[in-house]
Every structure is written in structure tokens, then in C-alpha cells.
Design an enzyme around this catalytic site. Structure first.
Site, PDB file in Angstrom:
ATOM      1  N   CYS A  75      77.997  26.577  21.991  1.00 49.04           N
ATOM      2  CA  CYS A  75      77.772  27.725  21.021  1.00 49.04           C
ATOM      3  C   CYS A  75      77.452  28.884  21.918  1.00 49.04           C
ATOM      4  O   CYS A  75      77.995  29.883  21.586  1.00 49.04           O
ATOM      5  CB  CYS A  75      76.450  27.340  20.326  1.00 49.04           C
ATOM      6  SG  CYS A  75      74.807  26.934  21.143  1.00 49.04           S
ATOM      7  N   HIS A 126      70.280  27.023  19.489  1.00 49.65           N
ATOM      8  CA  HIS A 126      71.352  27.418  18.983  1.00 49.65           C
ATOM      9  C   HIS A 126      71.711  28.552  18.777  1.00 49.65           C
ATOM     10  O   HIS A 126      70.896  29.401  18.597  1.00 49.65           O
ATOM     11  CB  HIS A 126      71.868  26.332  17.757  1.00 49.65           C
ATOM     12  CG  HIS A 126      73.204  26.586  17.248  1.00 49.65           C
ATOM     13  ND1 HIS A 126      74.233  25.872  17.889  1.00 49.65           N
ATOM     14  CD2 HIS A 126      73.941  27.119  16.248  1.00 49.65           C
ATOM     15  CE1 HIS A 126      75.526  26.158  17.324  1.00 49.65           C
ATOM     16  NE2 HIS A 126      75.177  26.973  16.337  1.00 49.65           N
ATOM     17  N   HIS A 138      79.845  30.146  14.460  1.00 48.72           N
ATOM     18  CA  HIS A 138      79.280  29.664  15.687  1.00 48.72           C
ATOM     19  C   HIS A 138      79.979  28.184  16.140  1.00 48.72           C
ATOM     20  O   HIS A 138      80.899  27.893  15.372  1.00 48.72           O
ATOM     21  CB  HIS A 138      77.894  29.225  15.542  1.00 48.72           C
ATOM     22  CG  HIS A 138      77.776  28.270  14.152  1.00 48.72           C
ATOM     23  ND1 HIS A 138      77.059  27.236  14.341  1.00 48.72           N
ATOM     24  CD2 HIS A 138      77.986  28.610  12.778  1.00 48.72           C
ATOM     25  CE1 HIS A 138      77.175  26.693  13.011  1.00 48.72           C
ATOM     26  NE2 HIS A 138      77.540  27.477  12.059  1.00 48.72           N
TER      27      HIS A 138
END
Length: 166
Positions: A75, A126, A138
Site C-alpha cells: 500500500c 494501511h 489502494h
């Protein structure tokens, strides 16, 4: 011909033509102050169209911790390459380092290009890139590079903060 029968190349060409037509619009000129000139230039580069073009190139690339290629990406690596490729701006490599930079943005005021951070576990984080309108792109651990909604119950529960890099 129905759109679902079109090849990927045909869809890409159709998307390009559509974006070209949309790009003919303009917005009113507003005077820029020295403080906002750099931030506005960065934000202007983060149009939804440009983010979607980059997404189309990376869609479905699998998640790989530490990865930075089409074989696999994580990510924070994805957010790093979005900034590198769209605005030639260098971001730190890890989620934790990316959290240390940028200005906080109030929930609901995110713009395309803002980073959206999530607490996905006791010590895990994240990050994704806002597309605006409660959507973000993402590198998902389960489905690779994808677009998700902040209205999704999972992401709504894990949402943490938004930061803008200018």
C-alpha cells in the site's frame, strides 16, 4: 456494439476520448498566494482522470509486502509511486513515515490525491489515495490494486485520518 463486448483496448480508447472531451472544460481563475501556489499545483495534478489512468495501469497487481513492481506492490509503495508518477514528488516509503508528513484534512473534505490512512489491526496500518466522493485507490492485501469506498462497512470501521501533501 454493447460495451461489455468491447475489448480492453477498445474500452481504453473510449475512456481516453471521453477524458479528452471532459478536459475541454475550464475553471475560473483564482489568485494564488505564495503559500498556496505549490499546494494548488500538486492538487491540480491529482485529477480523477489522471488517477484513474494510473489505476488502469496497475489494476489487479497483487499485494506483496515491500513490493514496488507489477509483480507485487504494497500500500505505501503504491502511494509512493502515485506521487512520483503524477506530481514528481517524493514520499517516504512506509505508512508510518508517510503519516509524519502532510497536513491533516477534516473528514469529508478530502480531495483527489489526499492520502487516507486506516488502522487495520493493533499495530498494522494501511494507506490509499483519495479519488474524492468517498472513494480511494489502494493496494489491498486480498485483491491487489483496486478502488474501494469509504462507505464500505470494513473501511468505515478502520478509517483513521486523512493527510494532504502540498
Amino acid at each position: 456494439m454493447p460495451i461489455f463486448w468491447m475489448t480492453s483496448l477498445s474500452r481504453l480508447i473510449l475512456l481516453g476520448l471521453s477524458l479528452w472531451l471532459v478536459g475541454c472544460g475550464s475553471r475560473p481563475d483564482t489568485p494564488a498566494t505564495p503559500e498556496t501556489a505549490v499546494s494548488d499545483a500538486v492538487q491540480d495534478s491529482f485529477t480523477i482522470e489522471r488517477l484513474l489512468w494510473l489505476y488502469a495501469d496497475w489494476e489487479g497487481v497483487p499485494y506483496r509486502l515491500g513490493g514496488m513492481s507489477k509483480k507485487g506492490i504494497d500500500c505505501s509503495g503504491f502511494t509512493l509511486l502515485v506521487y512520483r508518477d503524477l506530481v514528481a514528488k517524493s514520499l517516504p516509503r512506509t505508512v508510518e513515515e508517510q503519516l509524519e508528513h502532510g497536513a491533516p484534512v477534516a473528514t469529508g473534505h478530502q480531495r483527489p490525491g489526499d492520502l487516507i490512512f486506516f488502522k487495520t489491526g493493533w499495530s498494522t496500518r494501511h494507506v490509499g489515495v483519495s479519488l474524492g466522493d468517498h472513494r480511494f485507490v489502494h493496494a489491498s492485501t486480498s485483491q491487489g490494486v483496486m478502488i474501494s469506498s469509504l462507505n464500505n462497512s470494513y473501511w468505515k470501521q478502520k478509517f483513521w485520518q486523512i493527510r494532504r501533501y502540498g
